[in-house]
Design an enzyme around this catalytic site. Structure first.
Site, PDB file in Angstrom:
ATOM      1  N   CYS A 147      28.839  24.624  24.834  1.00  0.00           N
ATOM      2  CA  CYS A 147      28.052  25.672  25.454  1.00  0.00           C
ATOM      3  C   CYS A 147      26.890  25.057  26.240  1.00  0.00           C
ATOM      4  CB  CYS A 147      27.530  26.627  24.390  1.00  0.00           C
ATOM      5  SG  CYS A 147      26.377  25.854  23.255  1.00  0.00           S
ATOM      6  N   ASP A 198      32.740  22.187  20.545  1.00  0.00           N
ATOM      7  CA  ASP A 198      31.744  21.203  20.997  1.00  0.00           C
ATOM      8  C   ASP A 198      32.292  19.792  20.875  1.00  0.00           C
ATOM      9  OD1 ASP A 198      29.115  22.722  21.205  1.00  0.00           O
ATOM     10  OD2 ASP A 198      29.605  23.146  19.111  1.00  0.00           O
ATOM     11  N   CYS A 221      23.777  22.230  18.076  1.00  0.00           N
ATOM     12  CA  CYS A 221      23.926  21.432  19.310  1.00  0.00           C
ATOM     13  C   CYS A 221      23.025  20.199  19.245  1.00  0.00           C
ATOM     14  CB  CYS A 221      23.544  22.254  20.536  1.00  0.00           C
ATOM     15  SG  CYS A 221      24.577  23.706  20.789  1.00  0.00           S
ATOM     16  N   CYS A 243      36.147  23.241  17.387  1.00  0.00           N
ATOM     17  CA  CYS A 243      34.835  23.779  17.020  1.00  0.00           C
ATOM     18  C   CYS A 243      34.053  24.190  18.270  1.00  0.00           C
ATOM     19  CB  CYS A 243      34.029  22.772  16.232  1.00  0.00           C
ATOM     20  SG  CYS A 243      34.866  22.216  14.735  1.00  0.00           S
TER      21      CYS A 243
END
Lengths: 405, 138
Positions: free
Chosen positions: B63, B39, B106, B37
């Site tokens: 990211c 992350d 996030c 994914c």
């Protein structure tokens, strides 16, 4: 000290070569006529310039100039070729064959045709991005009217066996369209030798201006007919109505002329830079992987995965270098590149990929700088990466039970 | 895309990068996300016997916004009780870092990492307590 920012995204677009700009300038102000104005010198001069460039572009791809149709760019050319053939030959058949790593201009056009009742076969590719000619042969059936396979891929640079595809298409009596956006001016292109019936081109990938391109449409053996996308003044033999972008066309012709004239020396130079970049990164970093074909690849292309480092965060650390990533952290779907997926790169590695697109204005100094900075950032981010830490301590990341959100 | 100043600052100067020994009885570890994914966050909390978070460390694959969210999360939890930390919501992180809508996941991940770390600590404390309360265990 190298000047930043450094542009290394030449698959996306390129700057206009100053020689091209110089050739274009008079056509904004002095020779500004409408090429369709038949009754005064302004129109005649504009038309003469367009026809000269049609000749240049035809010669560059081994085509009769009158079969070069100017468009707004490769997306329009792809749409015009595929929809135009589909519409014109619908009585003959409703089946189109393409492949999975095509540009969206081809894939989305095919999807639209599926909605309109056509049948489309999407051929798979191998781990280097090449289609299998046997797959293609098996996919052709009596209803097949068109094969559309790109010459070179925009993400991984893989060069398809276009000549063999062209021969097969001819043998089976099927038309062959190739999106050569990334290839013209970089690889030798001869439509007769390659057996291409329709060829899409764009100016801005070869140091020409944005907003102009062309579609080659074979005139004989066989004569290809197209239903036009645009109706209007009947320009371009009725295939593409709309006032010609004379300035853009002059820039396109000049850009292609320069690219063809300098192809041999320039591709050798760019390949040397690309190879140096690739070798340096391989030597100085562990667990890096090249995506694409080891040899059948565009000279300026390097698509590399840096395991355990997410691509977008890597780009963020390399803000003074313009690159692309196969990660799609910004997209709502969180899906990484479909091209990398198609060649079997796992999603986790696809998220770690960067695309370097070297071009005419890149220097060895820039390549050295980029290599140093990439190594530095990858090392910094790996220090911050739980995956790198786990992999180094012997944890098998593939068999871990991950908590997905 | 444009990053906020705070995201850039956390990305360039991440706070509390590193790892604690996950076997330390005062450490709770939260590992959330998945490599495919794009992350993965590992958040570790060092919690004293009064249930106060004394220290925090993170490592993140993701990211810039994911890195910033976890970096900020370590700052946020330090000095808090486990109940206060458990109550932290992703909205707090979104506001502090000015995350755009596409990056909200996030902050969700960072909130999940805090909760997972606290739960891990509690689970291990309870296991330890059970061990100690069973006389003559084998």
């Amino acid at each position: 000290m190298v000047k930043t920012p450094i542009y290394m995204d030449n698959h996306a677009t390129t700057p206009v070569d100053p020689r091209v700009l110089e050739a274009m300038l008079p056509y904004f102000t002095d020779v500004f006529g409408n090429a369709a104005s038949r009754n005064h010198v302004f129109g005649h001069e504009a038309e003469a310039a367009v026809e000269e460039m049609r000749g240049t572009i035809g010669a560059a791809i081994g085509a009769d100039p009158k079969n070069v149709i100017f468009t707004s760019g490769a997306t329009e050319s792809d749409n015009m070729a595929i929809k135009g053939v589909a519409e014109f030959y619908k009585e003959r058949g409703n089946h189109i064959i393409t492949q999975v790593t095509e540009h969206k201009a081809v894939l989305d056009t095919c999807k639209e045709l599926e909605r309109r009742g056509y049948e489309v076969t999407y051929l798979p590719v191998d781990r280097h991005g090449l289609i299998d000619l046997d797959d293609l042969r098996k996919a052709i059936k009596p209803e097949t009217i068109l094969i559309s396979v790109m010459m070179a891929n925009n993400e991984i640079g893989t060069i398809q066996p276009v000549k063999e595809i062209g021969a097969l298409a001819k043998e089976k009596g099927v038309l062959f369209h190739s999106d050569a956006t990334q290839a013209v001016g970089k690889l030798p292109v001869h439509v007769d030798e390659l057996g291409i019936d329709l060829l899409s081109m764009s100016a801005h990938k070869i140091y020409g201006p944005k907003g102009v391109g062309a579609l080659y449409v074979r005139g004989r053996n066989p004569r290809v007919r197209l239903a036009p996308l645009f109706h209007g003044g009947g320009h371009e033999r009725g295939m593409r109505s709309g006032t010609l972008n004379v300035t853009g066309i002059v820039g396109f012709g000049k850009a292609l002329q320069i690219a063809v004239d300098e192809m041999e020396s320039e591709s050798a130079r760019v390949k040397k830079l690309r190879d140096k970049l690739e070798t340096t990164l391989r030597d100085r970093l562990d667990e890096v992987f090249v995506n694409g074909h080891p040899t059948l690849r565009l000279a300026g292309n390097l698509n590399m995965s840096f395991a355990y480092v997410e691509g977008e965060s890597l780009l963020m650390g390399l803000r003074e270098i313009a690159l692309s990533s196969g990660s799609a952290c910004t997209s709502a779907t969180l899906e990484p590149s479909y091209v990398l997926k198609a060649i079997g790169v796992s999603d986790d590695l696809a998220h770690t990929s960067l695309r370097f697109g070297l071009g005419r204005f890149n220097t060895e100094e820039e390549v050295d700088y980029a290599a140093d900075r990439v190594v530095e950032e990858v090392n910094r981010l790996r220090e911050m990466s739980p995956l790198y830490e786990m992999a180094k301590s012997g944890v098998d990341l593939k068999t871990m039970a991950w908590k997905r959100d | 895309m444009a990053y906020s100043e705070k995201v850039l600052d956390h990305y360039k100067n991440p706070r509390n990068v590193g790892s604690f020994d996950p076997n330390d009885e005062n450490v709770g570890t939260g590992l959330v996300g998945a490599p495919e994914c794009g992350d993965v966050m590992k958040l570790q909390l060092k919690i004293n016997d009064d249930g106060i978070i004394e220290d925090a460390k993170f490592k993140t694959f993701g990211c810039g916004s994911a890195i910033a969210s976890s970096s900020y999360a370590t700052e946020l939890v330090k000095g808090k009780t486990i109940d206060e930390a458990f109550a932290i919501q992703n909205k707090k992180i979104v506001e502090e870092l000015s995350l755009p809508p596409v990056k909200i996941h996030c902050s969700v991940l960072a909130e999940g990492a805090i909760k997972a770390a606290v739960e891990d600590w509690k689970r291990r404390k309870e296991a330890k307590a059970r061990e100690n309360s069973v006389p003559g265990k084998q």
